[in-house]
Write a protein that holds these residues in place. Structure first.
Motif, mmCIF file in Angstrom:
data_model
loop_
_atom_site.group_PDB
_atom_site.id
_atom_site.type_symbol
_atom_site.label_atom_id
_atom_site.label_comp_id
_atom_site.label_asym_id
_atom_site.label_seq_id
_atom_site.Cartn_x
_atom_site.Cartn_y
_atom_site.Cartn_z
ATOM 1 N N GLU A 1 40.167 37.376 38.085
ATOM 2 C CA GLU A 1 41.058 37.466 39.310
ATOM 3 C C GLU A 1 41.228 38.201 39.658
ATOM 4 N N TRP A 2 41.253 39.397 37.879
ATOM 5 C CA TRP A 2 41.640 40.640 38.410
ATOM 6 C C TRP A 2 40.192 41.488 38.936
ATOM 7 N N SER B 1 48.125 43.185 38.637
ATOM 8 C CA SER B 1 47.925 42.439 37.573
ATOM 9 C C SER B 1 48.761 42.853 36.362
ATOM 10 N N PHE C 1 45.851 38.633 27.571
ATOM 11 C CA PHE C 1 45.137 37.586 28.587
ATOM 12 C C PHE C 1 45.344 36.543 29.696
ATOM 13 N N ASP C 2 45.905 36.115 28.299
ATOM 14 C CA ASP C 2 46.347 34.359 27.843
ATOM 15 C C ASP C 2 47.533 34.714 27.475
ATOM 16 N N GLU C 3 48.447 34.180 28.383
ATOM 17 C CA GLU C 3 50.269 34.026 28.018
ATOM 18 C C GLU C 3 50.934 33.159 26.759
ATOM 19 N N ARG D 1 39.942 33.505 32.603
ATOM 20 C CA ARG D 1 40.378 32.575 34.656
ATOM 21 C C ARG D 1 41.311 34.312 34.832
ATOM 22 N N ARG D 2 42.158 35.130 34.547
ATOM 23 C CA ARG D 2 42.548 36.121 34.489
ATOM 24 C C ARG D 2 41.676 37.123 34.439
ATOM 25 N N GLN D 3 40.910 37.881 33.715
ATOM 26 C CA GLN D 3 40.113 38.774 34.060
ATOM 27 C C GLN D 3 38.838 38.537 35.669
ATOM 28 N N ASP E 1 42.590 30.196 29.965
ATOM 29 C CA ASP E 1 43.251 31.174 31.017
ATOM 30 C C ASP E 1 42.952 32.655 30.636
#
Length: 322
Positions: free
Chosen positions: A32-33, A304, A231-233, A28-30, A25
């Motif tokens: 997408e950013w 973000s 970055f990982d909720e 993935r967030r990084q 996760d």
């Protein structure tokens, strides 16, 4: 190595360098950013694990192996330098970006960090700078902030970064510039009386060594700005967001350095919110310049960052060592 695999190693390296877990996760967030679209990354991560670059730490969590650390270090050095040179070069030639900076930061200068007007005013007016001071800016970018300080106080400003000197010349008119690596500080034989770092210490590959070098310089005051993100909720409850548990705080304590902290989290949250609101009015200007991708990247960054704050996953601090 395929580009997507290099990017994933680049992300994993920077997550570990910020003391964050390398989870699917978080990656993935990084991604997408950075890229602005969703990717199916599980297969690529599995391939990196099979090839010996990553090792599993449990479900959906990984750690760089020694080979992975060495390879990602090389990738990081190349990509970070190339990416920032492209960003800085294009942005400092963009009138639309300068107009955007003036509205968001309150100063008509090219800026690339999370310094809102309140933070900049504190730096420009409240930090006691004398004409006799030498101000060192670690990771100075194009030199806009350092140039403003040097012009205001008549002090000597020295910036270190890895962007091309021609880019710094656009914004840093009165400063000295070293095209180099902040981790090589000892080799430059500098004697600053004030050291400034604005969102650059997480690029250090040897933060302990860098802090020890700064400590060894007599009468050197430190002003270290840094944002901390998760970055990982699922890791939201981690204590790493606390002012005394960030990587910088821990290294300062390890070296016996007392510090004061200013919490600028509300400022950074507002900066992200204002960026998201303000950017659309400049879209056509960016597009006319052929910089629509620059506009989209800044918009992704703003959205973000705003989301991270809304979910309680971000903080910003200034560490002062006098």
């Amino acid at each position: 190595m395929e580009d997507i695999l290099e990017i994933l190693l680049y992300i994993a390296y920077n997550l570990e360098n910020q003391d964050q877990a390398v989870t699917v996760d978080a990656i993935r967030r990084q991604l997408e950013w950075m890229q602005g679209q969703g990717f199916v990354i599980e297969e690529s991560i599995e391939r990196l694990a099979m090839d010996g670059f990553l090792t599993s730490q449990g479900e959906n969590e990984f750690k760089l192996t020694k080979m992975g650390r060495n390879e990602s270090f090389k990738i990081n050095k190349i990509r970070a330098k190339d990416d920032y040179n492209r960003l800085m070069d294009r942005s400092t030639d963009s009138a639309a970006y300068l107009d955007y900076c003036e509205e968001i930061y309150g100063y008509r200068m090219y800026l690339f960090n999370m310094m809102d007007k309140s933070q900049l005013d504190y730096l420009f007016s409240s930090v006691a700078v004398l004409k006799s001071d030498t101000v060192l800016d670690l990771g100075c970018g194009p030199g806009s902030i350092l140039d403003c300080l040097a012009s205001k106080y008549g002090c000597h400003g020295i910036g270190i970064d890895q962007i091309e000197h021609s880019i710094v010349k656009k914004c840093g008119k009165v400063i000295s510039y070293i095209n180099g690596d902040i981790d090589m500080l000892a080799s430059y034989d500098l004697k600053p009386s004030i050291t400034l770092s604005i969102d650059s210490l997480y690029f250090s590959n040897d933060l302990d060594g860098l802090i020890r070098q700064l400590k060894s310089i007599e009468n050197n005051r430190l002003y270290l700005y840094s944002s901390q993100y998760i970055f990982d909720e699922t890791r939201k409850n981690e204590i790493s967001l606390h002012r005394d548990n960030t990587r910088i705080a821990r290294v300062l304590r390890q070296n016996g350095m007392l510090y004061k902290t200013v919490d600028y989290s509300e400022n950074e949250h507002s900066l992200y919110e204002n960026a998201v609101k303000a950017l659309p009015k400049y879209k056509n200007d960016f597009e006319r310049e052929g910089n629509i991708d620059l506009y989209e990247a800044k918009l992704r960054e703003g959205k973000s960052g705003k989301e991270l704050y809304e979910k309680g996953l971000a903080r910003r601090y200034l560490y002062i060592v006098e």
